[in-house]
Scaffold this motif. Structure first.
Motif, PDB file in Angstrom:
ATOM      1  N   LYS A 142      10.506 -12.400   6.874  1.00 15.32           N
ATOM      2  CA  LYS A 142       9.562 -11.849   7.824  1.00 15.32           C
ATOM      3  C   LYS A 142      10.300 -11.212   8.999  1.00 15.32           C
ATOM      4  O   LYS A 142       9.840 -10.267   9.593  1.00 15.32           O
ATOM      5  N   LYS A 143      11.448 -11.795   9.325  1.00 15.13           N
ATOM      6  CA  LYS A 143      12.263 -11.203  10.381  1.00 15.13           C
ATOM      7  C   LYS A 143      12.857  -9.881   9.916  1.00 15.13           C
ATOM      8  O   LYS A 143      13.143  -9.021  10.714  1.00 15.13           O
ATOM      9  N   ARG A 144      13.085  -9.770   8.621  1.00 14.42           N
ATOM     10  CA  ARG A 144      13.589  -8.567   7.984  1.00 14.42           C
ATOM     11  C   ARG A 144      15.068  -8.314   8.262  1.00 14.42           C
ATOM     12  O   ARG A 144      15.550  -8.527   9.346  1.00 14.42           O
ATOM     13  N   SER A 145      15.723  -7.847   7.229  1.00 17.99           N
ATOM     14  CA  SER A 145      17.130  -7.474   7.358  1.00 17.99           C
ATOM     15  C   SER A 145      17.222  -6.117   8.029  1.00 17.99           C
ATOM     16  O   SER A 145      16.293  -5.310   7.968  1.00 17.99           O
ATOM     17  N   VAL A 157       3.908   5.784  12.615  1.00 22.35           N
ATOM     18  CA  VAL A 157       4.755   5.801  11.423  1.00 22.35           C
ATOM     19  C   VAL A 157       3.905   5.971  10.159  1.00 22.35           C
ATOM     20  O   VAL A 157       4.217   6.774   9.281  1.00 22.35           O
ATOM     21  N   ALA A 158       2.808   5.217  10.074  1.00 20.84           N
ATOM     22  CA  ALA A 158       1.939   5.290   8.900  1.00 20.84           C
ATOM     23  C   ALA A 158       1.267   6.656   8.797  1.00 20.84           C
ATOM     24  O   ALA A 158       1.170   7.233   7.711  1.00 20.84           O
ATOM     25  N   SER A 187       2.282   9.491   9.795  1.00 17.76           N
ATOM     26  CA  SER A 187       3.221  10.599   9.529  1.00 17.76           C
ATOM     27  C   SER A 187       3.421  10.865   8.039  1.00 17.76           C
ATOM     28  O   SER A 187       3.823  11.954   7.645  1.00 17.76           O
ATOM     29  N   LEU A 188       3.192   9.845   7.180  1.00 20.16           N
ATOM     30  CA  LEU A 188       3.421   9.932   5.726  1.00 20.16           C
ATOM     31  C   LEU A 188       4.898  10.095   5.376  1.00 20.16           C
ATOM     32  O   LEU A 188       5.251  10.458   4.257  1.00 20.16           O
ATOM     33  N   CYS A 189       5.774   9.816   6.338  1.00 15.61           N
ATOM     34  CA  CYS A 189       7.223   9.924   6.096  1.00 15.61           C
ATOM     35  C   CYS A 189       7.762   8.600   5.558  1.00 15.61           C
ATOM     36  O   CYS A 189       7.070   7.581   5.560  1.00 15.61           O
ATOM     37  N   GLU A 190       9.009   8.632   5.102  1.00 15.42           N
ATOM     38  CA  GLU A 190       9.705   7.422   4.672  1.00 15.42           C
ATOM     39  C   GLU A 190      10.914   7.213   5.566  1.00 15.42           C
ATOM     40  O   GLU A 190      11.565   8.177   5.996  1.00 15.42           O
ATOM     41  N   PHE A 191      11.243   5.935   5.799  1.00 10.06           N
ATOM     42  CA  PHE A 191      12.252   5.609   6.799  1.00 10.06           C
ATOM     43  C   PHE A 191      13.314   4.636   6.292  1.00 10.06           C
ATOM     44  O   PHE A 191      13.853   3.843   7.053  1.00 10.06           O
ATOM     45  N   GLY A 192      13.602   4.707   5.001  1.00  8.27           N
ATOM     46  CA  GLY A 192      14.698   3.923   4.451  1.00  8.27           C
ATOM     47  C   GLY A 192      14.380   2.489   4.113  1.00  8.27           C
ATOM     48  O   GLY A 192      15.273   1.717   3.759  1.00  8.27           O
ATOM     49  N   GLY A 193      13.096   2.094   4.194  1.00  5.41           N
ATOM     50  CA  GLY A 193      12.741   0.702   3.930  1.00  5.41           C
ATOM     51  C   GLY A 193      12.352   0.415   2.496  1.00  5.41           C
ATOM     52  O   GLY A 193      11.971  -0.715   2.169  1.00  5.41           O
ATOM     53  N   GLY A 194      12.417   1.414   1.622  1.00  3.58           N
ATOM     54  CA  GLY A 194      12.167   1.202   0.203  1.00  3.58           C
ATOM     55  C   GLY A 194      10.707   0.916  -0.130  1.00  3.58           C
ATOM     56  O   GLY A 194       9.787   1.269   0.607  1.00  3.58           O
ATOM     57  N   ASN A 218       9.002  -1.884  -0.216  1.00  4.19           N
ATOM     58  CA  ASN A 218       8.274  -2.754   0.710  1.00  4.19           C
ATOM     59  C   ASN A 218       7.655  -1.948   1.846  1.00  4.19           C
ATOM     60  O   ASN A 218       6.508  -2.170   2.232  1.00  4.19           O
ATOM     61  N   GLU A 219       8.436  -1.016   2.372  1.00  2.00           N
ATOM     62  CA  GLU A 219       7.938  -0.166   3.463  1.00  2.00           C
ATOM     63  C   GLU A 219       6.779   0.703   2.987  1.00  2.00           C
ATOM     64  O   GLU A 219       5.749   0.804   3.660  1.00  2.00           O
ATOM     65  N   ARG A 220       6.934   1.322   1.834  1.00  5.50           N
ATOM     66  CA  ARG A 220       5.886   2.196   1.312  1.00  5.50           C
ATOM     67  C   ARG A 220       4.578   1.432   1.108  1.00  5.50           C
ATOM     68  O   ARG A 220       3.494   1.911   1.459  1.00  5.50           O
ATOM     69  N   SER A 221       4.675   0.233   0.535  1.00  4.72           N
ATOM     70  CA  SER A 221       3.475  -0.579   0.283  1.00  4.72           C
ATOM     71  C   SER A 221       2.809  -0.996   1.589  1.00  4.72           C
ATOM     72  O   SER A 221       1.582  -0.960   1.725  1.00  4.72           O
ATOM     73  N   GLU A 222       3.620  -1.400   2.534  1.00  4.26           N
ATOM     74  CA  GLU A 222       3.094  -1.863   3.813  1.00  4.26           C
ATOM     75  C   GLU A 222       2.382  -0.736   4.567  1.00  4.26           C
ATOM     76  O   GLU A 222       1.282  -0.918   5.092  1.00  4.26           O
ATOM     77  N   LEU A 223       2.992   0.441   4.601  1.00  6.95           N
ATOM     78  CA  LEU A 223       2.403   1.561   5.330  1.00  6.95           C
ATOM     79  C   LEU A 223       1.144   2.075   4.623  1.00  6.95           C
ATOM     80  O   LEU A 223       0.179   2.471   5.277  1.00  6.95           O
ATOM     81  N   GLN A 224       1.153   2.055   3.289  1.00  7.57           N
ATOM     82  CA  GLN A 224      -0.037   2.495   2.560  1.00  7.57           C
ATOM     83  C   GLN A 224      -1.202   1.535   2.809  1.00  7.57           C
ATOM     84  O   GLN A 224      -2.348   1.979   2.994  1.00  7.57           O
ATOM     85  N   ALA A 225      -0.907   0.251   2.838  1.00 11.14           N
ATOM     86  CA  ALA A 225      -1.949  -0.743   3.123  1.00 11.14           C
ATOM     87  C   ALA A 225      -2.504  -0.533   4.533  1.00 11.14           C
ATOM     88  O   ALA A 225      -3.716  -0.670   4.757  1.00 11.14           O
ATOM     89  N   TYR A 226      -1.646  -0.190   5.471  1.00 12.87           N
ATOM     90  CA  TYR A 226      -2.090   0.059   6.845  1.00 12.87           C
ATOM     91  C   TYR A 226      -2.991   1.291   6.894  1.00 12.87           C
ATOM     92  O   TYR A 226      -4.019   1.293   7.581  1.00 12.87           O
TER      93      TYR A 226
END
Length: 602
Positions: A117-120, A384-385, A387-394, A396-404
């Motif tokens: 949850k803290k994230r790398s 961030v969500a 913008s529809l851009c990607e920011f290197g989070g793979g 997990n990031e894509r799923s999280e932003l799409q859910a938002y």
């Protein structure tokens, strides 16, 4: 303990007549002077022939043998029970261990889950980060370029504030009342207020102190008087328009919507002209004596506007809107603590916090000055969500932003279905992606700011938090915010009031030695940079990155050398600081260098 099946050691038991008994693994072997056991069975015949006293010995031996056998059997049973106990214990121990391991594993999983949850840390430009770290280390003991903290163009100092001068005549009898319900946060509301002042002048109407609509996004019930000084506002503009706090009773009792005097987005273009207001709004005002602009914000264009109306907008924004004393007081504490009470006051400070900039602690403060850079880092999850851009989070990031997006922007997603899609890579190339904290830090390093630079961070919660800020902290560890500079007691009056908290950020950023923005389209950054231009006297530089050009630079992450990176970043920022008169289509709040707002002295 001996090994099962091995011979027993120790003294042999002796019998009468020198007879000895030894316990073997396969039988008994009796040894005497003349008699021996050679196998499991007794060699009775041989013994009879050799021993005349066989009968006597046999009686004696058989008795002894029975006793020894019983003892032996008990010994064997005891050994078996002992071994059995040992094996059972071992087996039970092995059965217990997985349970313990499972418990430990469960604890570990909880721990790992918490860490996840803290994230790398998430990096997009590892190579450039390493180059920047090395460059900053080399510059640690070198003199910092002096031009970092000043406006690069001397012409900037020639422009002086002059919107407060009043050349127009006193307004005549009012045509009616204008009600304003402004939406958005602090910055959108500020623009709405000044546009409303201009419209009131155009329509020769009386302005009622604007109301602020409550938004589920901002969650702030603050009204005009909670943020700005009402009496001061009315007094500064008294020679331009008439302003009242409330409608008269006979007008207040009207159902404005029912009589057709409510104006929304559907009734008026976003950036309407003066002609639009005269044609659409004035007839309603003359007929019903009141109009209500619901959800008002950017509803007045910046071009084809009479110079006196433009001047009035500037007068409202730069002179009439003063924060209430409680915001000024805490704002002054904030900038003093950032500077460590060392810097002298500027015109910016005076207009931002008034008399509160002077304090008792100044005479005890050490001489010298502590410079600071304020950074508005726009990397909140909503931006961030969206913008529809990607920011290197793979993934997990894509799923999280799409859910938002699905939760907060359902209409936006519906519109996307009917439009041609643009890949995240192309969005980045076109400069449509918010800058990450990592990118912002690399820009500052490329400009030459030393690692020890004191940085005030403004804005909301950073998406990804520490995982995103790790790269920034690595290059620039001296970061402060209002939350860690002010005490809980000092912040308490502003809790749950996002617009009032934003006002504190506005003060800290506008008063900074250097202000850096990461999104030139931000209303907050636009208003802060305009305020610095108006009152900065050419000594309040603002850094505006061109995201399209910056994307092209970052695209060469794998090959570009640090010297080349520095050169291109500096050139980009320098060109963005060019001193020029406001051009067509530009906001007068952001670019006040124009004859209606500022005067150029030669």
């Amino acid at each position: 303990m001996r090994k099962q099946g091995s011979p027993r050691s120790g003294k042999n038991s002796e019998f009468k007549g020198g007879t000895r008994v030894m316990l073997g693994t396969k039988g008994f072997k009796i040894t005497s002077v003349d008699c021996r056991w050679h196998s499991k069975s007794l060699l009775l015949q041989g013994l009879k022939n050799d021993c005349p006293k066989y009968n006597t010995i046999r009686s004696f031996y058989v008795g002894k043998k029975n006793i020894r056998t019983i003892v032996l059997m008990f010994g064997l049973l005891a050994c078996l029970f002992l071994l059995d106990s040992i094996f059972i214990s071992l087996f039970e121990f092995e059965n217990v261990r997985p349970s313990t391991a499972l418990k430990n594993s469960s604890q570990l999983q909880v721990q790992v889950s918490f860490i996840s949850k803290k994230r790398s840390p998430i990096h997009m430009y590892d190579r450039l980060l390493n180059l920047a770290s090395s460059a900053l280390a080399e510059k640690e003991f070198k003199q910092e370029p002096s031009n970092l903290w000043i406006d690069p163009y001397k012409q900037a100092s020639l422009w002086k504030p002059c919107a407060q001068s009043n050349d127009q005549t006193k307004y005549v009898k009012s045509n009616g009342y204008i009600l304003i319900s402004a939406n958005g946060g602090l910055n959108q509301q500020r623009v709405a207020i000044c546009n409303a002042v201009a419209v009131a002048s155009v329509l020769n109407a009386t302005l009622v102190i604007p109301k602020f609509l409550y938004s589920n996004v901002w969650n702030d019930p603050s009204q005009f008087g909670d943020i700005y000084q009402e009496e001061y506002f009315m007094n500064i503009l008294k020679d331009d328009i008439e302003i009242v706090k409330e409608l008269p009773p006979d007008i207040k009792s009207m159902d404005v919507e029912a009589i057709g005097s409510q104006i929304t987005d559907a009734d008026l273009a976003k950036e309407a002209t003066v002609s639009d207001y005269i044609e659409t709004v004035l007839p309603l005002l003359l007929k019903n004596r009141v109009v209500h602009f619901l959800g008002y914000a950017n509803r007045l264009g910046f071009d084809l506007i009479p110079s006196d109306i433009q001047r009035l907008r500037c007068k409202c924004n730069f002179h009439a809107l003063k924060f209430v004393p409680k915001i000024q007081q805490v704002g002054s504490i904030l900038i003093k603590r950032i500077r460590k009470y060392r810097a002298s006051q500027s015109m910016l400070d005076t207009h931002l916090v008034g008399k509160f900039i002077h304090n008792k602690e100044n005479h005890e403060a050490p001489k010298g000055s502590t410079k600071y850079l304020a950074l508005h880092l726009r990397f909140e999850i909503d931006m961030v969500a969206y913008s529809l851009c990607e920011f290197g989070g793979g993934e997990n990031e894509r799923s999280e932003l799409q859910a938002y997006r699905e939760r907060h922007f359902p209409l936006f997603l519906e519109r996307l279905k009917n439009s041609s899609s643009i890949s995240p890579m192309n969005l980045r190339k076109k400069g449509r992606c918010p800058l990450t904290p990592e990118e912002a830090a690399l820009v500052l390093a490329g400009l030459g700011f030393k690692q020890e630079t004191y940085i005030y961070l403004a804005g909301s919660q950073i998406y990804g938090e520490n995982s995103r800020m790790e790269a920034f902290n690595r290059l620039y560890p001296n970061i402060v915010t209002k939350e860690n500079l002010l005490t809980d007691t000092e912040l308490a009056p502003f809790k749950n009031f996002s617009s009032q908290l934003a006002a504190l950020d506005f003060i800290a950023c506008a008063s900074a030695d250097v202000f850096a923005m990461t999104d030139s389209g931000s209303q907050f950054s636009s208003l802060v940079s305009g305020f610095r231009t108006y009152y900065g006297s050419g000594h309040a530089p603002t850094l505006r990155p061109n995201k399209t050009r910056l994307a092209a630079i970052f695209a060469e992450n794998d090959t570009i050398g640090w010297n080349r990176f520095e050169f291109r970043v500096k050139k980009m920022i320098l060109e963005g600081q060019n001193v020029a008169i406001r051009s067509y289509g530009r906001s007068i709040y952001r670019y006040p260098r124009c004859p209606e707002c500022m005067c150029k002295h030669h």
